[in-house]
Structures are given as C-alpha cells and as structure tokens.
Design an enzyme around this catalytic site. Structure first.
Site, PDB file in Angstrom:
ATOM      1  N   TYR A 128       0.899  -1.170   0.000  1.00 26.52           N
ATOM      2  CA  TYR A 128       0.000   0.000   0.000  1.00 26.52           C
ATOM      3  C   TYR A 128       0.927   1.207   0.000  1.00 26.52           C
ATOM      4  CZ  TYR A 128      -4.189   2.480   1.910  1.00 26.52           C
ATOM      5  OH  TYR A 128      -5.285   3.292   2.130  1.00 26.52           O
ATOM      6  N   HIS A 133      -2.217   7.564  -3.055  1.00 32.82           N
ATOM      7  CA  HIS A 133      -3.357   6.647  -2.963  1.00 32.82           C
ATOM      8  C   HIS A 133      -3.790   6.473  -1.506  1.00 32.82           C
ATOM      9  CE1 HIS A 133      -5.993   3.221  -3.542  1.00 32.82           C
ATOM     10  NE2 HIS A 133      -5.276   2.525  -2.670  1.00 32.82           N
TER      11      HIS A 133
END
Ligand code: CA
Length: 415
Positions: A128, A133
């Site tokens: 991640y 994002h």
C-alpha cells in the site's frame, strides 16, 4: 543494437527488453518463450538446438515447462546470461539470424500463440506504498484528519493476499457477491457487489527460496527479484469498507487479480532507475537503502464498455512510489518470514498527485460522487458488467523503449 526481426519503434518488446513468458503454440505445445516485436520465440527448441550450450548452470532444458519457476530459480547469473545470449542471437547477422530453417521453426506470430500464467505463484502479498493513494483512500474512509495512519511513513504497510485467484491477462471473471452495509442502513445486505473497482499496480517476482529466520536486506533485494509484471488488483469497495476493520482486506479483494503475461527483468529496467522521493521522518536502519531504487515506468488505464471504444481514464507512473521494492522485501522478511520462488509482491495502487493520475475508480470518481464521462455518452462511478479494463505500461529513455504490453480483464455479471 538492431535485430533481424523488424518491429515498430513503439513496440514494448524491443531488443532491449527480452521478457520471459509461457505460451501455448499451435494450440498444443507449451514452452517458455520470449518476445521481440510481434514475434514469440520458443526457448525450449532454441535450447534443444544447442544455442545455449555455453551457458554454465543451464544443464537441463528448463524451458520445456508450464511455468518459469524452474528457470527463475537458477538465479541471476544464469537468467542474466540467458537474456544476454538471446539478445545476441536476435541481432542482425547472428548465428540464429542466418539459420533460416531454425528461425522458421522457433518463431511464431504473437497472434498465433496463447499466453499462459508465466509463473506458479506460491504466495502473494499486496503493499500500500503510494502516498497519494493512501491519502486519498484515508480521506474517503476516515476523513481528512486521519487520512494517513501513524505507522504509514514508518513501514511499508501490506497484507497477505490470495494467490489462488491470480489470473493471466485475457481471463474474464464474475462480479463478486458478498455482504455490504449501504450508507444509512441498519443491517447488512447480501448480493452482487455494486462498487467494483480496479487497482493499477505493478508486481515483482522473487527468484529464490529463503530459510525461515533469515531476512533479505535492502542491499540484497535486487538480486532476489527476477522481474516485474503489470498487476490489476480488482477490488469490491462496498464489501471492503464493511469488512475491513479490524483485520484488513478479505473478500473485497480475494476474488480476482490479473497479471500481464510477460515478466520484464530488472536488468531490462536498469536504464530507467531514478531517485526515490525523500522519506521524512527518517526510516529505521533496516529500511535505509542506497542507489536509485525507483523506476520511471509510464502507466495507463483504459475502460472499454461492451460495444464501445477504449477510454483513457488514468495516466500514472511507477516512479511515484513512496516505498520501493528493496524496502518492501526487506520489511516483509525482517521478522524471518521466508520467501519462495514465484512469489508476487504487488505495489499497491499507484496514484499520482493529479486527478487524472489516480489509479482506481474509487479515487477517479471520488467514491461515486464525481462520475467519469465516457466517449459513448455514458458515465461510470464504478465498473459495470461487461466492462473491460486494460492497463499498459512502458519505460522510454534515449530512444530505448522497454514495456510490459498489457493486462486485460473483463467483468462478467455475477454467477
Ligand atoms: Ca491492492
């Protein structure tokens, strides 16, 4: 370098690339292969004809296989030697180029082969690692104040994904069903997911088995990475947002992920290395690294409705990653977790700062509040049945182009 196989200057598969994959030839024969332009080269036959005889450590025909695992496991000294030998064989006036009979037997037009999963994947982990994002998703799920959780800048956050449902480009899949809790509802409902999404990612493939208890440091990581693929980590946002506390992604993520069929080696990507973003606060010692560990790879996402044209909906770049591959692998193994040949480690959604660089529908439509408009006049908040998502990626510098081709997947109505 010039090849006796001609190809367009826009080809992802220039002589500088030499990716590896597995194909079905003539609908009956399976072998490991490489590609130049629009031609696919059967490596098992090239091996049998003795073109790889000088390469030390390549005692068996590992290309006569349904996956690249055996080849990858031979490690960089062998896999690099094979790649350089292929590059030499593909050049004008090479021994192979002058051997018309072998050329006729070993090369196939890309349209005449079917690409398979390139590797058997024992384990899949999803990171991640894009700060843009993570910040966007954090804002939508938790609000501006708590967008980035306190650990985010101290470690590459990740979770263990599902290897069984990773498929090769061109494989359609069914819209997932599951439990969701619509906004304002008192209790959850069951049915086909209504917020199906893509995630624009890249994945790297590991070439070794490590022992439990051992770690791979940032300085050892590049040697343990065979190459990279494009990765679409399909996601069901409504299932995800209801299930993810406290243990993270589960059924919202494990129904399907798609990869591109050609594994591009780290060596082919060398010319495109660039500096990483500055990490502040300073990371712990085991996450420090040297050299240029980010890669300038241009990425695009297209949405194609059932009978419409391709719509470019996102342009991003792998260089935006906050955490790089060496840090991801070092973190993953710092506790003594072992890795296996063929493991895939995906980057997490790759978003940039600009709205048109967001790598998911969740961000592009800001959780459905700002639908995107398509050329056929329709709009999308999320992905609809029979929509196809196409991701492409390539690097280019000083006239050298190295690319990944594409990863394509179509969503069928729920089963
Ligand atoms: Ca993901």
């Amino acid at each position: 370098m010039k090849s006796f196989i001609s190809y367009s200057e826009n080809s992802d598969f220039s002589i500088h690339n030499i990716p590896f994959g597995v194909a079905i030839f003539n609908q009956e024969y399976i072998a490991c292969c490489t590609r130049i332009g629009d031609m696919v080269l059967d490596l098992a036959t090239i091996y049998d004809y003795g073109f790889f005889d000088e390469i030390e450590g390549l005692e068996e025909n590992v290309f006569e296989a349904y996956t690249l695992n055996e080849f990858i496991e031979l490690g960089k000294p062998v896999t690099n030697a094979v790649r350089l030998k292929i590059q030499e064989l593909l050049q004008e006036d090479s021994k192979l180029g002058q051997d018309k009979k072998t050329v006729e037997q070993c090369f196939y037009k890309f349209d005449h082969v079917q690409m398979m999963m390139p590797v058997h994947i024992p384990n899949y982990t999803d990171f991640y690692s894009s700060i843009e994002h993570a910040t966007n998703v954090g804002k939508m799920f938790r609000g501006e104040e708590n967008a980035l959780l306190p650990n985010w800048k101290h470690l590459p956050v990740g979770y263990h994904g599902r290897a069984s449902s990773i498929v090769v480009s061109g494989t359609d899949f069914y819209r997932p069903k599951g439990q969701m809790k619509p906004p304002g509802a008192e209790s959850p409902v069951f049915g086909p997911c209504k917020q199906l999404d893509f995630e624009l990612e890249m994945g790297f493939i590991v070439n070794k088995h490590s022992e439990m208890g051992d770690s791979i440091s940032t300085s050892e990581a590049n040697d343990a990475i065979f190459g990279m693929v494009l990765f679409n980590d399909w996601s069901a946002r409504d299932i995800q947002s209801w299930e993810y506390v406290p243990l993270g992604p589960f059924l919202g993520k494990n129904f399907c992920s798609s990869i591109s069929p050609w594994v591009v080696t780290l060596e082919a990507l060398e010319p495109f290395r660039i500096e990483s973003p500055i990490q502040e606060p300073e990371v712990l010692n085991y996450l420090k690294f040297e050299g240029k560990q980010n890669l300038d790879i241009k990425l695009q996402v297209y949405l194609k409705p059932e009978s419409g044209e391709e719509n470019l909906i996102c342009q991003s770049n792998y260089k935006f990653m906050y955490w790089n591959m060496t840090q991801q692998l070092a973190h993953h193994t710092v506790n003594g977790c072992n890795v296996e040949v063929g493991d895939i480690y995906a980057s997490g959604t790759i978003s940039g700062k600009d709205k048109d660089s967001f790598g998911s529908m969740l961000e592009l439509s800001w959780r459905g509040t700002e639908p995107i408009h398509l050329a056929d006049g329709s709009e999308r908040k999320f992905i609809e049945d029979n929509d196809t998502i196409i991701m492409r990626g390539h690097a280019e510098k000083d006239g050298i182009r190295v690319g990944f081709g594409e990863v394509v997947g179509k969503v069928l109505p729920a089963k």
